[in-house]
Motif scaffolding. Structure first.
Motif, mmCIF file in Angstrom:
data_model
loop_
_atom_site.group_PDB
_atom_site.id
_atom_site.type_symbol
_atom_site.label_atom_id
_atom_site.label_comp_id
_atom_site.label_asym_id
_atom_site.label_seq_id
_atom_site.Cartn_x
_atom_site.Cartn_y
_atom_site.Cartn_z
ATOM 1 N N ASP A 287 0.843 -1.180 0.000
ATOM 2 C CA ASP A 287 0.000 0.000 0.000
ATOM 3 C C ASP A 287 0.881 1.232 0.000
ATOM 4 O O ASP A 287 1.819 1.290 0.810
ATOM 5 N N PRO A 288 0.693 2.185 -0.881
ATOM 6 C CA PRO A 288 -0.312 2.229 -1.939
ATOM 7 C C PRO A 288 -0.017 1.219 -3.059
ATOM 8 O O PRO A 288 1.097 0.736 -3.190
ATOM 9 N N ALA A 289 -1.036 0.946 -3.851
ATOM 10 C CA ALA A 289 -0.984 -0.128 -4.849
ATOM 11 C C ALA A 289 0.142 0.053 -5.871
ATOM 12 O O ALA A 289 0.671 -0.932 -6.385
ATOM 13 N N PHE A 290 0.529 1.289 -6.160
ATOM 14 C CA PHE A 290 1.566 1.491 -7.182
ATOM 15 C C PHE A 290 2.906 0.895 -6.763
ATOM 16 O O PHE A 290 3.759 0.636 -7.591
ATOM 17 N N ARG A 291 3.099 0.633 -5.482
ATOM 18 C CA ARG A 291 4.364 0.055 -4.997
ATOM 19 C C ARG A 291 4.514 -1.426 -5.374
ATOM 20 O O ARG A 291 5.570 -2.012 -5.151
ATOM 21 N N ASN A 292 3.494 -2.024 -5.952
ATOM 22 C CA ASN A 292 3.553 -3.414 -6.407
ATOM 23 C C ASN A 292 4.159 -3.542 -7.811
ATOM 24 O O ASN A 292 4.183 -4.630 -8.371
#
Length: 192
Positions: A93-98
């Motif tokens: 989290d946040p999703a962009f870190r995936n």
């Protein structure tokens, strides 16, 4: 307005054109075999070579991206920088870190203004950038092009030969970078 200055051996030419932004929130790109001999410069030879390739841009295709099919690498667009996005994890989290950003090596492309902003945002936000431009379309979770007229324009389809590859036009990392660049542009602009 867009101002282009072309410097030749015996003359200087200046072109003025209206700068049009994208007409859609997403785009298609076409992959074409080729690369620029001197990517660090916008020279007259490149302008002429580019003219033939620009004929391959017809709706819904917004940009041609130069690739090497032999080496399975991508470089840049005719008037943009090109990035791919690949997943590196889940549940962060946040999703962009995936996700991580995939870019051509900086010495193989012309570093555009918006590309520099994207890389600065990645550094600021701890987003990994892999300078491994392998054509691994099946591993790409997203892609986008950058330029002063497009800013960050997400790609939703990649055309190569007779084939098309869908990518997530609403990828969280692409969306984060798009919003961040737009915010930076507003913050850094000056009213005239």
């Amino acid at each position: 307005s867009k101002i282009t200055v072309l410097v030749g051996q015996d003359r200087v030419r200046v072109q003025f054109a209206t700068l049009h932004g994208p007409t859609s929130r997403h785009c298609w790109v076409r992959l074409i075999d080729g690369h620029r001999e001197h990517p660090e410069a916008k020279d007259l030879r490149w302008v002429h070579e580019r003219e033939a390739l620009e004929r391959l841009i017809a709706p819904p295709v917004n940009e041609v991206v130069l690739v090497s099919w032999h080496d399975r690498r991508f470089y840049e667009g005719l008037s943009s920088n090109f990035f791919a996005v690949r997943r590196v994890g889940t549940g962060r989290d946040p999703a962009f870190r995936n996700f991580e950003l995939v870019s051509a090596p900086l010495d193989s492309v012309l570093l555009g203004t918006i590309m520099k902003l994207v890389l600065r945002i990645c550094e600021r936000d701890g987003i990994a950038v892999a300078y491994e431009p392998w054509l691994e379309l099946e591993q790409w979770s997203g892609a986008f092009v950058t330029s002063t007229s497009r800013l960050v324009l997400p790609v939703e389809r990649i055309v190569h030969g007779e084939h098309e590859q869908r990518v997530d036009g609403d990828n969280p990392l692409v969306d984060h970078l798009r919003q961040s660049v737009e915010l930076m542009m507003v913050e850094q602009s000056v009213e005239v």
